[in-house]
Design an enzyme around this catalytic site. Structure first.
Site, mmCIF file in Angstrom:
data_model
loop_
_atom_site.group_PDB
_atom_site.id
_atom_site.type_symbol
_atom_site.label_atom_id
_atom_site.label_comp_id
_atom_site.label_asym_id
_atom_site.label_seq_id
_atom_site.Cartn_x
_atom_site.Cartn_y
_atom_site.Cartn_z
ATOM 1 N N ARG A 1 -14.537 -64.104 -10.541
ATOM 2 C CA ARG A 1 -14.555 -64.507 -9.126
ATOM 3 C C ARG A 1 -15.761 -65.389 -8.841
ATOM 4 N NH1 ARG A 1 -13.678 -59.837 -4.917
ATOM 5 N NH2 ARG A 1 -13.887 -61.709 -3.667
ATOM 6 N N ASP B 1 -27.774 -60.521 -3.956
ATOM 7 C CA ASP B 1 -26.825 -60.946 -4.997
ATOM 8 C C ASP B 1 -27.469 -61.061 -6.378
ATOM 9 O OD1 ASP B 1 -24.879 -60.998 -3.099
ATOM 10 O OD2 ASP B 1 -24.855 -63.176 -2.846
ATOM 11 N N VAL C 1 -16.946 -56.751 10.783
ATOM 12 C CA VAL C 1 -17.024 -58.132 11.299
ATOM 13 C C VAL C 1 -17.309 -58.133 12.804
ATOM 14 C CG1 VAL C 1 -15.657 -59.292 9.516
ATOM 15 C CG2 VAL C 1 -14.490 -58.218 11.455
ATOM 16 N N ASP C 2 -17.886 -57.035 13.303
ATOM 17 C CA ASP C 2 -18.150 -56.917 14.741
ATOM 18 C C ASP C 2 -18.990 -58.081 15.281
ATOM 19 O OD1 ASP C 2 -20.102 -55.532 13.011
ATOM 20 O OD2 ASP C 2 -21.203 -55.194 14.868
ATOM 21 N N ARG D 1 -19.069 -53.386 5.469
ATOM 22 C CA ARG D 1 -18.988 -54.808 5.814
ATOM 23 C C ARG D 1 -18.090 -55.111 7.020
ATOM 24 N NH1 ARG D 1 -18.472 -58.196 0.358
ATOM 25 N NH2 ARG D 1 -19.605 -59.747 1.537
ATOM 26 N N CYS E 1 -15.332 -52.920 1.317
ATOM 27 C CA CYS E 1 -15.173 -53.271 -0.087
ATOM 28 C C CYS E 1 -16.146 -52.449 -0.896
ATOM 29 C CB CYS E 1 -15.358 -54.761 -0.311
ATOM 30 S SG CYS E 1 -17.050 -55.290 -0.269
ATOM 31 N N ILE F 1 -29.688 -54.629 2.090
ATOM 32 C CA ILE F 1 -28.617 -55.379 2.768
ATOM 33 C C ILE F 1 -27.290 -54.607 2.771
ATOM 34 C CG2 ILE F 1 -27.348 -57.584 2.880
ATOM 35 C CD1 ILE F 1 -30.356 -57.979 3.278
ATOM 36 N N LYS G 1 -20.555 -71.047 -5.098
ATOM 37 C CA LYS G 1 -19.362 -70.371 -4.563
ATOM 38 C C LYS G 1 -19.528 -70.089 -3.067
ATOM 39 C CE LYS G 1 -18.982 -65.701 -5.010
ATOM 40 N NZ LYS G 1 -18.719 -64.939 -3.780
ATOM 41 N N ASN G 2 -20.691 -69.530 -2.688
ATOM 42 C CA ASN G 2 -20.834 -69.077 -1.306
ATOM 43 C C ASN G 2 -21.054 -70.212 -0.307
ATOM 44 O OD1 ASN G 2 -20.341 -66.542 -2.169
ATOM 45 N ND2 ASN G 2 -22.467 -65.838 -2.114
HETATM 46 C C1 EPZ Z 1 -22.445 -63.180 2.201
HETATM 47 O O1 EPZ Z 1 -21.594 -62.116 2.563
HETATM 48 C C2 EPZ Z 1 -22.168 -63.484 0.741
HETATM 49 N N1 EPZ Z 1 -20.769 -63.861 0.609
HETATM 50 C C3 EPZ Z 1 -22.483 -62.273 -0.114
HETATM 51 O O2 EPZ Z 1 -22.307 -62.629 -1.469
HETATM 52 C C4 EPZ Z 1 -23.940 -61.878 0.114
HETATM 53 O O3 EPZ Z 1 -24.215 -60.698 -0.616
HETATM 54 C C5 EPZ Z 1 -24.204 -61.647 1.596
HETATM 55 O O4 EPZ Z 1 -23.826 -62.821 2.352
HETATM 56 C C6 EPZ Z 1 -25.672 -61.354 1.907
HETATM 57 O O5 EPZ Z 1 -26.478 -62.406 1.455
HETATM 58 C C7 EPZ Z 1 -20.396 -65.115 0.851
HETATM 59 O O6 EPZ Z 1 -21.180 -65.970 1.230
HETATM 60 C C8 EPZ Z 1 -18.974 -65.454 0.619
HETATM 61 P P1 EPZ Z 1 -23.432 -60.639 5.724
HETATM 62 P P2 EPZ Z 1 -21.374 -61.748 4.095
HETATM 63 O O7 EPZ Z 1 -22.504 -60.840 6.859
HETATM 64 O O8 EPZ Z 1 -21.452 -62.973 4.906
HETATM 65 C C9 EPZ Z 1 -23.587 -56.379 7.914
HETATM 66 C C10 EPZ Z 1 -21.545 -62.328 -3.678
HETATM 67 O O9 EPZ Z 1 -21.802 -61.478 -4.576
HETATM 68 N N2 EPZ Z 1 -22.678 -56.959 8.935
HETATM 69 O O10 EPZ Z 1 -24.694 -61.430 5.704
HETATM 70 O O11 EPZ Z 1 -20.165 -60.904 4.190
HETATM 71 C C11 EPZ Z 1 -22.907 -56.224 6.563
HETATM 72 O O12 EPZ Z 1 -22.140 -55.043 6.489
HETATM 73 C C12 EPZ Z 1 -21.335 -61.917 -2.244
HETATM 74 O O13 EPZ Z 1 -21.396 -63.534 -3.918
HETATM 75 C C13 EPZ Z 1 -22.346 -56.220 10.045
HETATM 76 O O14 EPZ Z 1 -22.776 -55.066 10.220
HETATM 77 O O15 EPZ Z 1 -22.657 -60.850 4.351
HETATM 78 C C14 EPZ Z 1 -24.081 -56.244 5.620
HETATM 79 O O16 EPZ Z 1 -24.646 -54.963 5.532
HETATM 80 C C15 EPZ Z 1 -21.178 -60.450 -2.047
HETATM 81 N N3 EPZ Z 1 -21.502 -56.772 10.984
HETATM 82 C C16 EPZ Z 1 -25.067 -57.192 6.311
HETATM 83 O O17 EPZ Z 1 -24.640 -57.283 7.670
HETATM 84 C C17 EPZ Z 1 -21.008 -58.035 10.846
HETATM 85 O O18 EPZ Z 1 -20.239 -58.478 11.723
HETATM 86 C C18 EPZ Z 1 -25.111 -58.603 5.728
HETATM 87 O O19 EPZ Z 1 -23.776 -59.101 5.625
HETATM 88 C C19 EPZ Z 1 -21.353 -58.770 9.715
HETATM 89 C C20 EPZ Z 1 -22.209 -58.216 8.765
#
Ligand code: EPZ
Length: 434
Positions: A400, A307, A124-125, A122, A117, A329, A22-23
Site C-alpha cells: 500500500r 509514520d 472524522v468529526d 480515527r 482501522c 498520535i 503517497k500521502n
Molecule cells: C494522515 O492520516 C496520514 N494519512 C497518516 O499516514 C498519518 O499517520 C497521519 O496523517 C498523522 O500524521 C494520509 O495522509 C493518507 P489525522 P489522517 O487526521 O489524516 C484524530 C500512513 O502510514 N482525529 O492527522 O487520517 C485521529 O484519530 C498513514 O501512511 C480525530 O479525532 O490522520 C488521530 O488520532 C497512516 N478526529 C489524530 O487525530 C478527526 O476528525 C491524527 O489524525 C480527525 C482525526
C-alpha cells in the site's frame, strides 16, 4: 497471499531514488475533481493506495489516463455520481478526502464513513465540523456522510480542536471554491498539506500560510487544469535511512526532500549515524558501527512522525542501550512489538502508548506477520538485521505504501524474495536446532 523472505545479516549499501509521496498523491488526486479541466500529475508512486484512489475517481466518472511513466491525467469534466461507496472507502480511509472537493464544486457529496482501522478509531468529526462551518448541511445516515450545500459553500473562520492532516486537507479543498475568505486555525503543518496548497494554487486557488498553523483561503469562482509534480515521500526516505542505520550500512537517497525530515535526521545522528544532505539528496553512513539507543516521542510536524515510529523502534531493538518510544498520535500503534519480539527483541509495552526497548546485540529469524503499513516495514528492518531467513506474511500492507520494495532493497544489497506461499518448512525453523 504474497510474503517476503529476507535473509538477514547484510549491511545495506547503495543508492536509491525516493518515490513520490503517497500521502501527498492521495489528496492531490482527490483535488482533481475541483476542476472540469484536465490535470496532469508527475511523480505519482506506483502503489496499491494510489490505484484505489484512481479507481474511486473512475467510479465517480472522471477519466483517468496513466502512461508508462506513471504520469497520470485526470479529467473530471463530467461526473456520473457524487457518491464514494463503502466498498472503496473501507479499503482506504484516505478516500474520505474526496468529500471536500465534491462539496465545493457540486454542492453535494455522499461518502461512506471510513470507520476505525488497525492503528486506532480515527473518527472524522473534525472534517464534518469544518464542512458545517462553511455552511454545508451534514447528515450521517446508513453509514454514509451526506453533505449538501445547494447554494455553494461560504468562507468562514474555523479552528480545529486538534491537529488533523486529513481534516485540514478536506477543509482546504472545500474552501477553494467557497464564497469569501476562510481562515483555518490549528491547521496541520505537515509537508503534504503544504504540497496540496501549492497544487491548489497551481490550479488557480488563492491559498496562503499553508505549512503553518494558520491558513487563509480566498475563494475563487473556478479552478483550472495544471501540471503538477508530487513531492518526494519523506516517510519512504526516512524508512530506508533507518533500515540502513539498523544494518550498520550506508545509503544515498536521490530526489529526496531533506528539509521535510529534520526530526528523523536528528534522531539518526543521535543514534550515531553520519548524515549529510544537499538540496535533494541525503547520505547516511554508520561506518559499520552499531546504532546507539535513542528515545523517541511522536508529534505532529515538525516533530518526529508517527509514520516512522515503528521503523525506529526496530532500530532501537538492536541498538546499544535502552530507550523509550512514546506514541502520541494514534492509540493503537504498537502491534509490531509482539512480532519483533518473536525475533528475540526485548521490548515491553508500558501502557498503550509507551514501549520500553532493551537493545540486544542481534536478532534471530522467525516467521512473523505484518499488521499495518508502517509496522510491516519495522519487521523488514528487524529481518534485515536478524541471523537466518525471516518469512514476513501479509505484506499486502507494505504494497500500500512502499513502491517496489524488493527491488529497492535488492539494489541496496539485501537478500529479499517475494513468494506467494511459505516454503514447505519455515526456513527460520529449518535452521534451528532441537
Ligand atoms: C494522515 O492520516 C496520514 N494519512 C497518516 O499516514 C498519518 O499517520 C497521519 O496523517 C498523522 O500524521 C494520509 O495522509 C493518507 P489525522 P489522517 O487526521 O489524516 C484524530 C500512513 O502510514 N482525529 O492527522 O487520517 C485521529 O484519530 C498513514 O501512511 C480525530 O479525532 O490522520 C488521530 O488520532 C497512516 N478526529 C489524530 O487525530 C478527526 O476528525 C491524527 O489524525 C480527525 C482525526
Amino acid at each position: 497471499m504474497d510474503k517476503l523472505l529476507i535473509a538477514g545479516g547484510k549491511r545495506l549499501s547503495g543508492t536509491l531514488r525516493v518515490s513520490g509521496a503517497k500521502n501527498s498523491a492521495l489528496p492531490i488526486l482527490a483535488g482533481c475533481v475541483l476542476t472540469p479541466e484536465p490535470v496532469a500529475l508527475d511523480n505519482l508512486p506506483h502503489l496499491h493506495d494510489v490505484t484505489t484512489m484512481l479507481e474511486l475517481l473512475g467510479c465517480l466518472g472522471a477519466e483517468v489516463v496513466v502512461d508508462e511513466k506513471m504520469r497520470v491525467e485526470v479529467s473530471a469534466r463530467h461526473l456520473d455520481q457524487l457518491c464514494a461507496p463503502y466498498e472503496l472507502v473501507k479499503t482506504m480511509r484516505a478516500s474520505f478526502v474526496v468529500m471536500g472537493p465534491l462539496l465545493a464544486r457540486f454542492g453535494e457529496a455522499e461518502v461512506s464513513l471510513p470507520g476505525g482501522c488497525a492503528i486506532g478509531a480515527r473518527p472524522v468529526d473534525q472534517h464534518l465540523k469544518a464542512f458545517e462551518a462553511l455552511g454545508a448541511d451534514i447528515e450521517v445516515r446508513d453509514g454514509y456522510v451526506i453533505g449538501r450545500a445547494p447554494d455553494g459553500l461560504t468562507g468562514a473562520d474555523f479552528r480545529f480542536d486538534l491537529v488533523t492532516v486529513g481534516g485540514t486537507q478536506n477543509l482546504l479543498m472545500a474552501a477553494t471554491l467557497a464564497r469569501g475568505t476562510t481562515r483555518i486555525g490549528n491547521a496541520a503543518c505537515e509537508p503534504e498539506v503544504k504540497d496540496l496548497g501549492d497544487f491548489l494554487n497551481a490550479m488557480g486557488a488563492r491559498v496562503s500560510g499553508h505549512g503553518t498553523p494558520e491558513i487563509v483561503v480566498e475563494g475563487v469562482d473556478a479552478l483550472h487544469g495544471c501540471t503538477y509534480r508530487i513531492m518526494p515521500d519523506r516517510v519512504e526516505a526516512g524508512t530506508y535511512l533507518i533500515a540502513a542505520a539498523a544494518t550498520r550500512g550506508r545509503i544515498r537517497l536521490n530526489q529526496a526532500a531533506p528539509d521535510t525530515l529534520s526530526a528523523v535526521l536528528d534522531k539518526l545522528r543521535e543514534a550515531g549515524a553520519d548524515v549529510s544532505t544537499g538540496e535533494d539528496w541525503i547520505e547516511l553512513d554508520m561506518h559499520g558501527r552499531r546504532p546507539v539507543a535513542v528515545d523517541v516521542e511522536t508529534a505532529v510536524y515538525p516533530g518526529f512522525p508517527t509514520d516512522m515510529q515503528a521503523q525506529f523502534l526496530a532500530l532501537n531493538a538492536v541498538a546499544d542501550g535502552d530507550s523509550t518510544i512514546t506514541e502520541t498520535i494514534f492509540e493503537n500503534r504498537f502491534m509490531h512489538v509482539q512480532e519483533i519480539n518473536r525475533l528475540g527483541a526485548r521490548i515491553e509495552l508500558d501502557g498503550p502508548s509507551r514501549a520500553r526497548v532493551h537493545g540486544v546485540d542481534t536478532l534471530k529469524a522467525a516467521p512473523v506477520m505484518a499488521t499495518d503499513l508502517r509496522a510491516s516495514f519495522s519487521l523488514v528492518v528487524a529481518a534485515l538485521v536478524a541471523e537466518g531467513t525471516t518469512l514476513i506474511d501479509r505484506i499486502y500492507h507494505i504494497d500500500r505504501g512502499y513502491e517496489t520494495i524488493e527491488e529497492k532493497l535488492s539494489q541496496l544489497g539485501a537478500d529479499v524474495q517475494r513468494v506467494s506461499r511459505a516454503p514447505a518448512r519455515s526456513p527460520a525453523r529449518a535452521g534451528a536446532s532441537g
